[in-house]
Design a protein around this motif. Structure first.
Motif, PDB file in Angstrom:
ATOM      1  N   MET A 178       3.202  23.054 134.755  1.00 44.20           N
ATOM      2  CA  MET A 178       2.610  23.724 135.908  1.00 44.20           C
ATOM      3  C   MET A 178       2.321  25.179 135.578  1.00 44.20           C
ATOM      4  O   MET A 178       3.131  25.856 134.948  1.00 44.20           O
TER       5      MET A 178
ATOM      6  N   PHE B 270       1.649  28.602 137.571  1.00 42.51           N
ATOM      7  CA  PHE B 270       1.811  29.111 138.923  1.00 42.51           C
ATOM      8  C   PHE B 270       0.841  30.248 139.202  1.00 42.51           C
ATOM      9  O   PHE B 270       0.405  30.954 138.295  1.00 42.51           O
ATOM     10  N   GLN B 271       0.561  30.427 140.486  1.00 41.28           N
ATOM     11  CA  GLN B 271      -0.314  31.517 140.899  1.00 41.28           C
ATOM     12  C   GLN B 271       0.248  32.859 140.437  1.00 41.28           C
ATOM     13  O   GLN B 271      -0.477  33.742 140.009  1.00 41.28           O
ATOM     14  N   SER B 272       1.573  32.995 140.517  1.00 42.62           N
ATOM     15  CA  SER B 272       2.214  34.247 140.109  1.00 42.62           C
ATOM     16  C   SER B 272       2.496  34.249 138.607  1.00 42.62           C
ATOM     17  O   SER B 272       3.120  35.165 138.113  1.00 42.62           O
ATOM     18  N   TYR B 273       2.080  33.207 137.906  1.00 43.48           N
ATOM     19  CA  TYR B 273       2.325  32.975 136.475  1.00 43.48           C
ATOM     20  C   TYR B 273       3.776  32.604 136.201  1.00 43.48           C
ATOM     21  O   TYR B 273       4.048  31.790 135.339  1.00 43.48           O
ATOM     22  N   ALA B 274       4.720  33.250 136.936  1.00 40.81           N
ATOM     23  CA  ALA B 274       6.142  32.922 136.795  1.00 40.81           C
ATOM     24  C   ALA B 274       6.599  32.948 135.347  1.00 40.81           C
ATOM     25  O   ALA B 274       7.307  32.056 134.897  1.00 40.81           O
ATOM     26  N   LEU B 275       6.189  33.963 134.623  1.00 44.34           N
ATOM     27  CA  LEU B 275       6.716  34.121 133.261  1.00 44.34           C
ATOM     28  C   LEU B 275       8.135  34.646 133.365  1.00 44.34           C
ATOM     29  O   LEU B 275       8.452  35.411 134.273  1.00 44.34           O
ATOM     30  N   TYR B 276       8.983  34.236 132.420  1.00 49.79           N
ATOM     31  CA  TYR B 276      10.375  34.697 132.464  1.00 49.79           C
ATOM     32  C   TYR B 276      10.407  36.142 131.954  1.00 49.79           C
ATOM     33  O   TYR B 276      10.139  36.389 130.777  1.00 49.79           O
TER      34      TYR B 276
ATOM     35  N   GLY C  73      -2.914  41.246 133.353  1.00 47.33           N
ATOM     36  CA  GLY C  73      -2.930  40.020 134.152  1.00 47.33           C
ATOM     37  C   GLY C  73      -3.554  38.852 133.417  1.00 47.33           C
ATOM     38  O   GLY C  73      -3.034  37.740 133.424  1.00 47.33           O
TER      39      GLY C  73
ATOM     40  N   GLN D 296      -1.150  37.602 130.751  1.00 48.26           N
ATOM     41  CA  GLN D 296      -0.049  36.846 131.349  1.00 48.26           C
ATOM     42  C   GLN D 296      -0.516  35.446 131.708  1.00 48.26           C
ATOM     43  O   GLN D 296       0.194  34.463 131.511  1.00 48.26           O
TER      44      GLN D 296
ATOM     45  N   ASN E 149      -5.315  35.863 140.924  1.00 42.92           N
ATOM     46  CA  ASN E 149      -4.858  37.242 140.754  1.00 42.92           C
ATOM     47  C   ASN E 149      -5.670  38.029 139.723  1.00 42.92           C
ATOM     48  O   ASN E 149      -5.293  39.129 139.350  1.00 42.92           O
TER      49      ASN E 149
ATOM     50  N   ASP F 252       9.294  31.018 142.260  1.00 45.60           N
ATOM     51  CA  ASP F 252       8.479  30.368 141.234  1.00 45.60           C
ATOM     52  C   ASP F 252       9.138  30.420 139.858  1.00 45.60           C
ATOM     53  O   ASP F 252       8.931  29.523 139.046  1.00 45.60           O
ATOM     54  N   LEU F 253       9.935  31.468 139.601  1.00 47.00           N
ATOM     55  CA  LEU F 253      10.595  31.548 138.294  1.00 47.00           C
ATOM     56  C   LEU F 253      11.499  30.347 138.096  1.00 47.00           C
ATOM     57  O   LEU F 253      11.489  29.700 137.047  1.00 47.00           O
TER      58      LEU F 253
ATOM     59  N   ALA G 272       9.438  27.173 137.831  1.00 47.07           N
ATOM     60  CA  ALA G 272       8.827  27.048 136.509  1.00 47.07           C
ATOM     61  C   ALA G 272       9.840  26.487 135.519  1.00 47.07           C
ATOM     62  O   ALA G 272       9.527  25.597 134.724  1.00 47.07           O
TER      63      ALA G 272
ATOM     64  N   VAL H 151      10.289  22.745 136.132  1.00 46.64           N
ATOM     65  CA  VAL H 151       9.176  21.948 135.595  1.00 46.64           C
ATOM     66  C   VAL H 151       9.225  21.961 134.067  1.00 46.64           C
ATOM     67  O   VAL H 151       8.877  20.977 133.418  1.00 46.64           O
TER      68      VAL H 151
ATOM     69  N   VAL I 295      17.362  31.644 133.838  1.00 43.44           N
ATOM     70  CA  VAL I 295      16.359  32.461 134.515  1.00 43.44           C
ATOM     71  C   VAL I 295      16.954  33.328 135.628  1.00 43.44           C
ATOM     72  O   VAL I 295      16.709  34.525 135.687  1.00 43.44           O
TER      73      VAL I 295
ATOM     74  N   GLN J 205      17.965  37.671 135.629  1.00 43.04           N
ATOM     75  CA  GLN J 205      17.246  38.479 136.618  1.00 43.04           C
ATOM     76  C   GLN J 205      18.202  39.166 137.576  1.00 43.04           C
ATOM     77  O   GLN J 205      17.942  40.265 138.050  1.00 43.04           O
TER      78      GLN J 205
ATOM     79  N   GLY K  53       7.872  39.809 135.532  1.00 42.09           N
ATOM     80  CA  GLY K  53       6.902  38.988 134.833  1.00 42.09           C
ATOM     81  C   GLY K  53       5.953  38.398 135.852  1.00 42.09           C
ATOM     82  O   GLY K  53       5.153  37.545 135.567  1.00 42.09           O
ATOM     83  N   VAL K  54       6.060  38.874 137.087  1.00 36.21           N
ATOM     84  CA  VAL K  54       5.301  38.261 138.152  1.00 36.21           C
ATOM     85  C   VAL K  54       4.407  39.308 138.773  1.00 36.21           C
ATOM     86  O   VAL K  54       4.821  40.404 139.074  1.00 36.21           O
ATOM     87  N   LYS K  55       3.163  38.943 138.900  1.00 34.39           N
ATOM     88  CA  LYS K  55       2.202  39.855 139.487  1.00 34.39           C
ATOM     89  C   LYS K  55       1.862  39.362 140.877  1.00 34.39           C
ATOM     90  O   LYS K  55       1.893  38.175 141.132  1.00 34.39           O
ATOM     91  N   GLY K  56       1.505  40.274 141.744  1.00 32.42           N
ATOM     92  CA  GLY K  56       1.010  39.784 143.024  1.00 32.42           C
ATOM     93  C   GLY K  56       1.637  40.453 144.230  1.00 32.42           C
ATOM     94  O   GLY K  56       2.294  41.409 144.155  1.00 32.42           O
TER      95      GLY K  56
END
Lengths: 364, 276
Positions: free
Chosen positions: A85, A87-93, A142, A145, A169, B166-167, B170, B173, B185, B189, B273-276
């Motif tokens: 998956m 994600f919209q927020s990318y959800a990178l660690y 962005g 990412q 985004n 979402d972290l 993710a 998944v 994770v 954090q 690591g999250v944008k938005g």
């Protein structure tokens, strides 16, 4: 290749999802073919993201079954579904480097270190991420990412890619670029892509098929051309296309659709109360039986979009060549390409099979 | 001109507060190294004429101070570990899982914090006797947990709320189990939050007096707070120089821990690591 396709087939059967008293997805029946790029398209709150999350295993359907590759996965943990998956927020660690991020799903699957490194390297190369591998996500733009998130999905070669508004985004220019990259990626990996978006342009340009959803109900599934040219109901008609389709409410009178400003001949079975759908591009400008005052003109460079005040208190949006001298306040003659108009039953909102023949002069 | 005056006034004000706060501490350190005969001299000397460490030596070799120190260290460390472990898992549950009465539960937890500890001491003591741990370090660990845990839970809950769902999704998944996602994770954090909560809990247990006074009545289990009081303050006499030396040494572990953990407290806050 056929086995690869078969294992990527996704089936929703009578899937419902209720949050408290809120019905989010109602009786979703949808077959996504293996290897297909399918977009779930709809306004926010239409149930598309929930459907995707149910497919990922992050939400449980209230009832109904979801299967991947012929196996019912309702009770299968997200990690065991072989889906990836984005994600919209990318959800990178945030605390891991790009390389560690991409390697994470392999690590969790027990892939040995040497193979892991090799596969991360290959995924990074295909997404032009090689130089970024030692960086942390917060040091990336962005777009970068976004590519890392794709890499993390790609590295596993999953049966199904789930993408939840992955481009929303990004700025407009980058979005256009990423659309092309996604199309290319889909062709290269040949896997099933399920893509959630509220942006019809993304859905139209990338998808093999589009599933339009509204208020938890699947409205129509079809190729971009089917959805555009034969919208199944008023919602799809109004949602697909920019500028949106003009919808005029009128009556069937003596084998014609009658509205104070428009009259079009009909053939085929119709109901008494009708809605006529006219796409701005299907309105002929400068000639034809109808005449209306121009309310405002928006120049778009290559074309101009104008709004006409028409009889009956409706507003009609038209598209015209940029060279045409249009000015607000003037009157304009216009007509329609009858064969390309759409007819809907006003009561049920469903598309009618009848066709329009020719515009008729209004009885002044 | 006005701005400069304002600045001077502000600085004067700030430094006054610093001096007022710091003076007792400075006085404590100075007193602890003055010889006995210089303590009560009138007028008092600010800088000692002679520096001596005899009080420290006496405290370390001739009193049970080290025993109390060991008790306090054990007690505070054990309490901190217990509280932070339970609170981290609990906060994660309160933030991530949906179940009946989740919000109510969180409020209830805060409610327990509103009860004055005096009210809880006797019931707690009786319960300790029942389960047979009265008069031991363990009884204090349990008692301290009762008041530190609710607060730690709230602190960590707000930290956990700042970590995007979402972290964790993710990670799920990507093939992690719930626990795996938590360790891989969520924990990294939440680390700044966990560290500040640990620090808070440690200080709370280190300085606690009332429970220690009531629940423990043997030197074997007495922490520094009650131990030092008991040993140096009697109805007839207060051993000021020993008391000051003890106070200095009691402050040292906290200062060391603060100095060591301070950089972790701010690290990771702005990272995303999250944008938005």
């Amino acid at each position: 290749m056929d086995a690869r396709r078969a294992e990527g087939e996704v089936r929703f059967e009578k899937v419902r999802k209720v949050f408290g008293t809120n019905l989010v997805v109602r009786e979703l029946d949808l077959l996504i073919r293996g290897g297909e790029f399918l977009s779930l398209l709809g306004p926010s709150g239409c149930g598309k993201t929930t459907s995707l999350r149910m497919l990922a295993g992050l939400e449980f359907p209230t009832s109904g079954t979801i299967s991947i590759g012929g196996r019912v996965v309702n009770e299968v943990a997200p990690g065991a579904r072989d889906v990836a998956m984005v994600f919209q927020s990318y959800a990178l660690y945030p605390h891991m480097t790009v390389a560690e991020n991409i390697a994470y799903p392999l690590k969790k699957r027990g892939v040995p270190r040497a193979e892991r490194e090799e596969r991360v390297k290959r995924a990074a190369e295909s997404l032009h991420l090689t130089e970024l591998l030692p960086r942390k996500p917060r040091q990336l733009s962005g777009g970068q990412q976004q590519r890392v998130a794709l890499g993390r999905a790609l590295v596993r070669d999953p049966r199904v890619f789930l993408l939840d508004e992955p481009l929303s985004n990004l700025d407009a220019k980058l979005r256009a670029h990423m659309r092309a990259e996604l199309i290319e990626l889909h062709q290269r990996v040949g896997r099933t892509f399920v893509y959630v978006t509220h942006d019809q342009l993304e859905a139209m340009t990338m998808s093999d098929r589009i599933a339009v959803m509204h208020e938890g109900v699947l409205q129509q599934v079809g190729t971009p051309s089917e959805v555009y040219n034969r919208p199944a109901n008023l919602f799809v008609a109004g949602f697909i296309g920019a500028p949106t389709m003009n919808l005029l409410r009128g009556r069937a009178e003596n084998g014609a659709f009658a509205h104070p400003a428009v009259r079009v001949g009909l053939s085929g079975h119709v109901t008494p109360d009708l809605v006529l759908g006219l796409r701005p591009e299907d309105i002929v400008v400068g000639e034809g039986p109808f005449e209306s005052r121009i309310r405002l003109v928006e120049p778009h460079g290559h074309e101009q979009i104008a709004q006409l005040d028409i009889a009956g208190g409706d507003v009609l949006t038209i598209r015209a060549d940029a060279a045409l001298p249009l000015a607000a306040g003037e009157t304009l003659r216009w007509g329609v390409r009858a064969a390309r108009l759409h007819l809907f039953d006003a009561a049920s909102g469903l598309r009618l099979d009848a066709t329009c023949t020719a515009p008729q002069a209004l009885a002044a | 001109m006005k701005r400069i005056l304002g600045r001077v006034a502000f600085n004067l004000f700030a430094w006054t507060i610093v001096l007022v706060t710091a003076f007792p501490l400075v006085w404590m350190v100075i007193t602890s190294v003055k010889p006995q005969f210089e303590l009560f001299r009138i007028p008092p000397t600010f800088w000692p004429e002679q520096i001596t460490f005899e009080h420290y030596a006496r405290l370390l070799w001739e009193t049970p101070f080290l025993l109390y120190m060991r008790n306090s260290l054990l007690l505070s460390t054990a309490t901190t570990l217990l509280v932070v472990t339970v609170a981290t898992l609990g906060a994660h549950s309160l933030v991530r899982f949906r179940y009946r009465g989740r919000e109510r539960l969180a409020q209830l937890v805060l409610f327990t914090y509103l009860l004055p500890s005096v009210v809880l001491i006797l019931p707690l003591y009786l319960m300790m006797v029942w389960i047979g741990v009265a008069n031991s370090l363990l009884s204090l660990v349990i008692a301290y947990t009762t008041f530190a845990l609710p607060y730690a839970l709230w602190l960590l809950r707000s930290f956990m709320q700042g970590i995007p769902d979402d972290l964790e999704n993710a990670a799920l998944v990507d093939g992690a189990t719930r626990m795996g996602a938590f360790f891989d994770v969520i924990l990294p954090q939440a680390l700044p939050g966990i560290i500040s909560t640990s620090l808070f809990t440690f200080i709370l247990s280190w300085n606690e007096y009332l429970y220690a006074l009531v629940l423990v009545n043997t030197d074997e289990a007495r922490p520094l707070t009650t131990g030092v009081m008991n040993m140096l303050i009697s109805a007839f006499n207060i051993e000021w120089s020993l008391l000051m030396a003890a106070s200095v040494m009691m402050s040292i572990p906290l200062i060391v821990i603060f100095a060591f953990l301070q950089k972790f407290l701010t690290r990771g806050f702005g990272a995303g690591g999250v944008k938005g």
